[in-house]
Design an enzyme around this catalytic site. Structure first.
Site, PDB file in Angstrom:
ATOM      1  CE  LYS A  92      12.859   0.911  -4.782  1.00 35.75           C
ATOM      2  NZ  LYS A  92      11.574   0.931  -5.713  1.00 35.75           N
ATOM      3  NE  ARG A 105       6.792  -6.854  -7.756  1.00 35.15           N
ATOM      4  CZ  ARG A 105       6.986  -5.847  -6.750  1.00 35.15           C
ATOM      5  NH1 ARG A 105       8.101  -5.181  -6.597  1.00 35.15           N
ATOM      6  NH2 ARG A 105       5.912  -5.472  -5.684  1.00 35.15           N
ATOM      7  CG  ASP A 164      13.210  -2.517  -6.835  1.00 37.17           C
ATOM      8  OD1 ASP A 164      12.454  -3.373  -6.750  1.00 37.17           O
ATOM      9  OD2 ASP A 164      12.980  -1.387  -7.181  1.00 37.17           O
ATOM     10  CB  SER A 215      10.627  -3.492  -4.257  1.00 33.74           C
ATOM     11  OG  SER A 215      10.475  -2.395  -5.048  1.00 33.74           O
ATOM     12  CG  HIS A 226       9.564   4.375   0.798  1.00 33.91           C
ATOM     13  ND1 HIS A 226       9.821   4.665  -0.475  1.00 33.91           N
ATOM     14  CD2 HIS A 226       8.389   3.576   0.531  1.00 33.91           C
ATOM     15  CE1 HIS A 226       9.094   3.983  -1.433  1.00 33.91           C
ATOM     16  NE2 HIS A 226       8.429   3.298  -0.637  1.00 33.91           N
TER      17      HIS A 226
HETATM   18  N1  URA Z   1       7.242   0.873  -4.181  1.00 32.69           N
HETATM   19  C1  URA Z   1       8.360   0.407  -4.634  1.00 32.69           C
HETATM   20  O1  URA Z   1       9.411   0.799  -4.708  1.00 32.69           O
HETATM   21  N2  URA Z   1       8.219  -0.945  -4.639  1.00 32.69           N
HETATM   22  C2  URA Z   1       7.254  -1.836  -4.768  1.00 32.69           C
HETATM   23  O2  URA Z   1       6.985  -3.042  -4.842  1.00 32.69           O
HETATM   24  C3  URA Z   1       6.157  -1.159  -4.319  1.00 32.69           C
HETATM   25  C4  URA Z   1       5.795   0.132  -4.266  1.00 32.69           C
END
Ligand code: URA
Length: 439
Positions: A201, A182, A175, A197, A96
């Site tokens: 995931k 946000r 999320d 966040s 990621h």
């Molecule tokens: N990527 C995400 O999935 N969440 C965040 O809060 C910032 C970047």
């Protein structure tokens, strides 16, 4: 929008949203019960958007303890389904990136790691603002579909070894709702909220190993190394506590990665890397992250450079794209119009600012301002020189691409001050490509 009132017959809510907000506003620690409830009640619509945005701002200003962040992450995971890849015949590893300009590494990386025997379940997102999204890039390939059912994902992981797709609606729905909130309330840049966040995931996705590419510099969320280290440590702790072998690399996003920023432009560059060419920084980072993923999945003895050199990674690329309906041999779209930006003087290019190039690509049509906006497949910026290069006055520095030439002016405005050409013999003061490793 107001909070929903509780029908007289329904069970009373165990907490009050205002009490939770006031606890954090007064720099207190939220209890496990408060955290579980506020995430669940927000997902159900009982805690209103204005209450959650106030709580998010209190968290941004006052922070969270490690316990609070772990509980918050767990509550977001529990808001939806968890995937399970334990039936696969090979280990899994995912990567990621926290997002940057020209960051198309997922595209060559996923097939490369799959070609080395480790399955890559890569749930990706779309771009918002100046950072591009992997799904937008792949959608420039004719026919390619981002949406894949859980069954197809498992089948493709077993048969091809790699899937890059959109996360289904069932994965961490809390999320999805909170991230959208946000985004419009100035509360994205809170380390506890970013870490929870991302990791909610990734943990719900069920990968066995995870390599985090935490970008640092003007084009990234994290502008300085200390902040990025804190985010990386927080995410590594969350992953490790959840039983996912997690490693974080801090990498340079002062200057864009590679030589392109834009959807089809970046796919073309990815195919060059898979064909054994491509810009050196992209090749280096792809191999570095592939080595980390293989090691985290217990396959450290495999050298991914071999699978890149002998075409195995390219074979997986074609099968991965075709499995999702894409024509991997089709010509990719080009923008209808281009505009060349030339070097104003002779010397050494010491700076090419990632944020400014990213904003220019976005304004040319490569990115979107709102979630529902379309993107132009061919739009973006091609860089002809990177910091450290010698340039002569009049040499092409950048080529801007768009279908809508009225966008050139705003893109050129974004590029004001983006580069610096120092006298011959100057040395740029650059961060290394890989700045730190946290495990
Ligand atoms: N990527 C995400 O999935 N969440 C965040 O809060 C910032 C970047």
């Amino acid at each position: 929008m107001g909070a929903m009132t509780t029908p007289a017959s329904a069970a009373p809510e165990p907490f009050d949203a205002v009490d939770v907000i006031v606890t954090k506003r007064n720099k207190g620690d939220l209890s496990d019960g408060q955290i579980d409830w506020v995430i669940d009640a927000y997902t159900r619509g009982v805690v209103a958007d204005e209450q959650m945005s106030s709580l998010a701002m209190a968290i941004l200003l006052n922070g969270m303890t490690r316990r609070e962040i772990a509980r918050w992450t767990g509550a977001m995971i529990a808001s939806g389904e968890r995937m399970d890849f334990s039936s696969l015949s090979r280990p899994t590893a995912d990567k990621h990136s926290t997002g940057g300009v020209g960051d198309m590494i997922t595209l060559p990386l996923a097939p490369l790691v799959a070609a080395c025997g480790v399955a890559v379940p890569q749930l990706s997102g779309r771009g918002l603002g100046h950072t591009g999204g992997t799904l937008d890039k792949l959608e420039s390939i004719p026919g390619w579909r981002a949406s894949v059912s859980n069954e197809q994902m498992l089948r493709q992981l077993e048969e091809v070894g790699a899937v890059i797709c959109a996360a289904g609606a069932g994965l961490a729905p809390a999320d999805k709702k909170l991230y959208a909130l946000r985004d419009v309330t100035g509360t994205v840049e809170a380390i506890p909220l970013i870490a929870s966040s991302i990791m909610s995931k990734k943990i719900a996705e069920g990968t066995g190993a995870l390599v985090l590419d935490v970008k640092v510099g003007s084009g990234a969320f994290m502008k300085d190394v200390a902040q990025a280290q804190e985010l990386a440590r927080t995410m590594v702790a969350l992953g490790t506590d959840a039983g996912v072998k997690t490693v974080a690399m801090l990498t340079n996003m002062q200057t864009p990665l590679g030589l392109t920023a834009g959807n089809a432009l970046e796919v073309r560059q990815s195919v060059e890397v898979l064909a054994g060419g491509g810009p050196p920084d992209v090749v280096d980072l792809t191999l570095t992250l592939a080595r980390e993923m293989l090691a985290a999945a217990g396959r450290e003895e495999i050298d991914p450079a071999d699978a890149l050199a002998d075409g195995r990674a390219m074979d997986v690329w074609h099968r991965m794209i075709q499995a999702q309906g894409g024509d991997s041999h089709a010509l990719l779209p080009w923008a209808r119009e281009t505009h060349e930006v030339r070097a104003p003087g002779t010397g050494v290019l010491t700076q090419l600012d990632a944020l400014k190039v990213g904003v220019a690509a976005w304004r040319l049509g490569a990115g979107r301002a709102r979630k529902e906006d379309p993107v132009q497949a061919g739009a973006g910026v091609v860089m002809h020189a990177k910091p450290g290069a010698y340039v002569r006055a009049g040499d092409p520095l950048l080529t801007l691409h768009t279908d809508t030439p009225e966008r050139f002016e705003r893109a050129l405005e974004a590029l004001e001050g983006a580069w610096f050409i120092a006298p011959e013999g100057s040395r740029p003061d650059l961060l290394p490509l890989v700045i730190d490793r946290i495990s």
